[in-house]
Design a protein around this motif. Structure first.
Motif, mmCIF file in Angstrom:
data_model
loop_
_atom_site.group_PDB
_atom_site.id
_atom_site.type_symbol
_atom_site.label_atom_id
_atom_site.label_comp_id
_atom_site.label_asym_id
_atom_site.label_seq_id
_atom_site.Cartn_x
_atom_site.Cartn_y
_atom_site.Cartn_z
ATOM 1 N N PHE A 62 0.991 -1.255 -0.006
ATOM 2 C CA PHE A 62 -0.052 -0.188 -0.006
ATOM 3 C C PHE A 62 0.759 1.195 0.161
ATOM 4 N N ARG A 63 0.393 2.353 -0.656
ATOM 5 C CA ARG A 63 1.100 3.608 -0.394
ATOM 6 C C ARG A 63 -0.052 4.770 0.170
ATOM 7 N N CYS A 64 -0.220 4.626 1.366
ATOM 8 C CA CYS A 64 -1.368 5.216 2.331
ATOM 9 C C CYS A 64 -0.881 6.777 2.109
ATOM 10 N N GLN A 65 -1.804 7.545 1.859
ATOM 11 C CA GLN A 65 -1.462 9.011 2.006
ATOM 12 C C GLN A 65 -1.052 9.359 3.450
ATOM 13 N N TYR A 66 -1.471 8.861 4.398
ATOM 14 C CA TYR A 66 -1.279 9.025 5.718
ATOM 15 C C TYR A 66 0.054 8.309 6.414
ATOM 16 N N CYS A 67 0.631 7.567 5.518
ATOM 17 C CA CYS A 67 1.731 6.713 6.260
ATOM 18 C C CYS A 67 2.706 7.499 6.873
ATOM 19 N N HIS A 68 2.820 7.240 8.291
ATOM 20 C CA HIS A 68 3.858 7.733 8.913
ATOM 21 C C HIS A 68 5.198 7.331 8.884
ATOM 22 N N ASN A 69 5.465 6.180 8.271
ATOM 23 C CA ASN A 69 6.733 5.437 7.892
ATOM 24 C C ASN A 69 6.994 4.882 6.618
ATOM 25 N N PRO A 70 7.017 5.892 5.534
ATOM 26 C CA PRO A 70 7.032 5.365 4.532
ATOM 27 C C PRO A 70 8.755 4.816 4.164
ATOM 28 N N ASP A 71 9.501 4.913 4.877
ATOM 29 C CA ASP A 71 10.863 4.194 4.844
ATOM 30 C C ASP A 71 10.677 2.707 5.139
ATOM 31 N N THR A 72 9.288 2.182 5.429
ATOM 32 C CA THR A 72 9.290 0.812 5.681
ATOM 33 C C THR A 72 8.605 0.397 4.289
ATOM 34 N N TRP A 73 8.301 0.967 3.316
ATOM 35 C CA TRP A 73 7.680 0.472 2.170
ATOM 36 C C TRP A 73 8.523 -0.511 1.517
ATOM 37 N N GLY A 82 -3.399 4.558 -2.693
ATOM 38 C CA GLY A 82 -2.668 4.536 -4.142
ATOM 39 C C GLY A 82 -3.182 3.705 -4.877
ATOM 40 N N GLY A 83 -4.424 3.222 -4.945
ATOM 41 C CA GLY A 83 -5.044 2.499 -5.951
ATOM 42 C C GLY A 83 -5.185 0.892 -5.735
ATOM 43 N N MET A 84 -4.991 0.679 -4.461
ATOM 44 C CA MET A 84 -5.095 -0.776 -4.137
ATOM 45 C C MET A 84 -6.686 -1.250 -3.847
ATOM 46 N N HIS A 85 -7.163 -2.342 -4.458
ATOM 47 C CA HIS A 85 -8.355 -2.581 -3.838
ATOM 48 C C HIS A 85 -8.555 -3.277 -2.637
#
Length: 282
Positions: free
Chosen positions: A70-81, A180-183
């Motif tokens: 997921f690429r959540c708009q509110y993610c607080h840890n995008p380094d874990t993507w 970010g576009g995930m169902h």
């Protein structure tokens, strides 16, 4: 399999999951990465944190995995993507890390929580680690978005005492907007499967002004959760900006830079919606 490399890595234990950690597994050969994902002999972790009182019942030891679909708009840890941002850790080392705290966790009526990132992107490592922790007599929990729940067998699920399901939305359109576009068909299917297996669940919903504070959407999420019959707790998590600096340092397009934390009144209204559905909401 190569498990130790020349790169200088931070300690596994971190003061907070909000620490910025990147590039820590980039030197692991691709063949080793593929083998790790297939067997679970090695995992990629952002960190371990101790003393959590918000990631399951009691006092928790939490392991934070890397990689998320997921690429959540509110993610607080995008380094874990990204998987390669994590520290490569053998399964045995991860088990030993939990074992160090096992007696204390049991004494404090707490346990171990595997979070992320999305831990089920490393499903074999997750399943084997949780099974080993369960065998120690320590309470086990996983925090997941549920998208890859079908990667767990029924036996894998029975080794998890609590599933903390992060529900982003109920309708497909809203879910795609947030993530970010995930169902979310697989998420709902996983939740229904947990209900059929009568596995205890907590539900988490992030309240973001202008994005997720939609009464009809919250009502749909709440009604669905209540219908499962196994959701013991619903947590409304107010949006915050603690991860903003990570988006900036990673040069990511952060759409919520000007979004404020929800008001107390807004949070209370959201909690009321979930309580009206019959859930124990906080």
């Amino acid at each position: 399999m190569a498990t130790e490399t020349a790169i200088e890595r931070p300690p596994l234990e971190a003061k907070s999951p909000f620490e910025m950690r990147v590039h820590l597994g980039e030197d692991v050969p691709e063949t080793d990465v593929r083998s790790a994902l297939k067997t679970g002999d090695m995992g990629f972790l952002h960190s371990f944190t101790t003393g959590s009182a918000v990631d399951g019942p009691g006092i928790r030891l939490v392991a934070w995995t890397t990689a998320c679909m997921f690429r959540c708009q509110y993610c607080h840890n995008p380094d874990t993507w990204t998987l390669s941002n994590g520290i490569p850790v053998t399964l045995e080392k991860a088990i030993d890390e939990v074992r160090k705290y096992s007696n204390g966790l049991k004494a404090m009526h707490g346990g171990f929580t595997l979070s992320g990132g999305e831990p089920l992107m490393q499903d074999r490592f997750a399943a084997r680690l949780l099974s080993a922790v369960k065998q120690m007599g320590v309470h086990t929990a996983i925090e997941t978005n549920g998208y890859f729940g079908d990667r767990l067998s029924d036996d894998d699920i029975r080794n998890i005492d609590l599933v903390i399901l992060d529900m982003k939305a109920f309708t497909r359109a809203q879910h795609e907007l947030v993530t970010g576009g995930m169902h979310n068909e697989d998420v709902l299917e996983f939740a229904n499967r947990l209900a059929e297996l009568k596995r205890p669940m907590w539900l988490r919903y992030v309240l973001v002004p202008g994005l997720t504070d939609i009464p009809e959407e919250m009502e749909a999420v709440a009604d669905f959760a209540a219908s499962l019959g196994v959701v013991e707790r619903a947590e409304i998590l107010p949006f915050h900006q603690m991860g903003k600096y990570k988006w900036e340092r990673l040069n990511l397009d952060y759409k919520l830079a000007a979004t404020e934390t929800p008001t107390r009144d807004g949070v209370e209204k959201a909690i009321a919606i979930f309580r009206e559905a019959g859930l124990d909401a906080v």
